[in-house]
Enzyme design. Sequence first.
Site, mmCIF file in Angstrom:
data_model
loop_
_atom_site.group_PDB
_atom_site.id
_atom_site.type_symbol
_atom_site.label_atom_id
_atom_site.label_comp_id
_atom_site.label_asym_id
_atom_site.label_seq_id
_atom_site.Cartn_x
_atom_site.Cartn_y
_atom_site.Cartn_z
ATOM 1 N N HIS A 189 0.859 -1.190 0.000
ATOM 2 C CA HIS A 189 0.000 0.000 0.000
ATOM 3 C C HIS A 189 0.894 1.237 0.000
ATOM 4 O O HIS A 189 1.752 1.387 0.876
ATOM 5 C CB HIS A 189 -0.938 0.008 1.206
ATOM 6 C CG HIS A 189 -2.021 -1.021 1.124
ATOM 7 N ND1 HIS A 189 -2.520 -1.677 2.233
ATOM 8 C CD2 HIS A 189 -2.709 -1.507 0.067
ATOM 9 C CE1 HIS A 189 -3.466 -2.518 1.849
ATOM 10 N NE2 HIS A 189 -3.601 -2.440 0.547
ATOM 11 N N GLU A 192 1.779 3.715 3.052
ATOM 12 C CA GLU A 192 2.289 3.124 4.287
ATOM 13 C C GLU A 192 3.819 3.121 4.278
ATOM 14 O O GLU A 192 4.480 2.091 4.206
ATOM 15 C CB GLU A 192 1.696 1.723 4.458
ATOM 16 C CG GLU A 192 0.176 1.778 4.601
ATOM 17 C CD GLU A 192 -0.494 0.419 4.593
ATOM 18 O OE1 GLU A 192 0.211 -0.613 4.687
ATOM 19 O OE2 GLU A 192 -1.740 0.377 4.477
ATOM 20 N N HIS A 317 2.669 -3.944 6.799
ATOM 21 C CA HIS A 317 1.697 -2.893 6.537
ATOM 22 C C HIS A 317 1.693 -1.888 7.694
ATOM 23 O O HIS A 317 2.443 -2.005 8.649
ATOM 24 C CB HIS A 317 0.295 -3.492 6.395
ATOM 25 C CG HIS A 317 0.106 -4.358 5.205
ATOM 26 N ND1 HIS A 317 -0.674 -4.001 4.130
ATOM 27 C CD2 HIS A 317 0.598 -5.598 4.910
ATOM 28 C CE1 HIS A 317 -0.655 -4.971 3.226
ATOM 29 N NE2 HIS A 317 0.104 -5.939 3.676
ATOM 30 N N GLU A 391 0.739 -5.223 10.991
ATOM 31 C CA GLU A 391 0.294 -3.833 10.906
ATOM 32 C C GLU A 391 1.118 -3.049 11.933
ATOM 33 O O GLU A 391 0.904 -3.181 13.134
ATOM 34 C CB GLU A 391 -1.205 -3.722 11.217
ATOM 35 C CG GLU A 391 -2.119 -4.460 10.251
ATOM 36 C CD GLU A 391 -2.364 -3.706 8.957
ATOM 37 O OE1 GLU A 391 -1.882 -2.551 8.822
ATOM 38 O OE2 GLU A 391 -3.042 -4.270 8.077
#
Length: 458
Positions: A189, A192, A317, A391
């Site tokens: 992404h 990020e 992420h 994450e």
Amino acid sequence: MTAFKMKDLHYFMIILYSITFEALAIQVQYNGDQVLSIIPVTPSQAKYIREICNDVQYDLWKPSGLKDIYPGIEVHLRVPSSLLYDTKQSLHQKEISFNILIDDLQKLIEEQFAVGRKHKRSLSEFDYTKYHPMNEIYDWMDQIKEAHKELVTLHYLGLTYEMRPINYFKIGLPSNSKKKIIWMDCGIHAREWISVAFCQWFIRELLHNYNHNPVIHKALLNIDFYIVPVLNIDGFIYSWTTDRLWRKSRSPHENGTCYGVDLNRNFDSRWCSIGASRNCSSLTFCGTGPASEPEARAVSQLVSSLKSDILCFLTMHSYGQLILLPYGYTQDPSVNHNEQLTVGQTAASKIAERHGTHYRVGSASHILYSNSGSSRDWATDQGIPFSYTFELRDNGTYGFVLPENQIQPTCEEATAGILSIVDYLNEKHFNSASSIFSGTLWINLSFSIVIGTYCSLY
């Protein structure tokens, strides 16, 4: 186009980007935009939040899909400055409480572009506590390859939609026998940036400490790390030159009326069945078919060819401070859910020991939201025994615009967590006895087996 001409085009595009980067400015402005934290309490409040989030002028940061907004779930919403007054008034009228997470988004963004950038820097000058644009990362990759020939080879993975080369490192000590593999990718992404910074940090950690850290040294004897520092290169560059908050890739759709695919919705794991959109203007647009995007297709082809040797698939992420297990597309647990859960919990404990940061651990559909097409779930369906989405920081104070002063602590703690997974794999596959994990881990594993069914359901 011949292979020779294609190669010339790749290098021409890289050089052109390097020359023009400094002249480009972030064109999309977020002056006065705020990010609000909203927690709907009742179904009607949740419905109202879904309705305003459906407006294209709002940017839903958390969760990633409207269907995942329901009572009790914290929502992070970027509100344009022009809509702030009316939005806050309507929230007050609906008796929906909210807090301001980011007061002026543009000011936070500008801090990340305040430092002058060099087109070329030596490896000794490279600052791992800063975010770097793609031209610097390409240079860094070449320098790493040259400086660590005893451990590193640089390989071609594929091309992005805009014809940029995606490369990955293969890092390991030479061996006459076939080695196992740990896969890691970052930057799927675009916005990020901390994910990309982490991959660079982790690569340095492997290369600088393999003679001093017994976990790393043992791993490099038996395992090759395949690491993709930036997967979504087109989107990453676009986030530097045009829109800091761009998420997707850059392929055009519907005659150029919208751009990009969420690459983590594009893999062949119950593709577009849940938590993804077929609307190309959506942030969770799943593409035109499984692995329709060249970036996802390149990963799928290489990993499929290596899957019998891959012990662990890691995809990095932000944000949310989570270690996510399969699955996102179903509530059912993976075959070795209990083992993966326990190893993930140990990783979270190691993360907390470093800087006190708390990571939650669990299946994506249980502790985050349901989604299909993720690379984590696809890797599991390929038979890879361990597959995690990390994450990274934070929980929403800065969200996707994590300041550079948090790069080092974020990377230090995440490295500690991942090395605990590496340590477990070392002991499981390359030792007859598990000395490090014989105590707490196996007690936890036995306990998790007893309550595994309960955990998988709740």
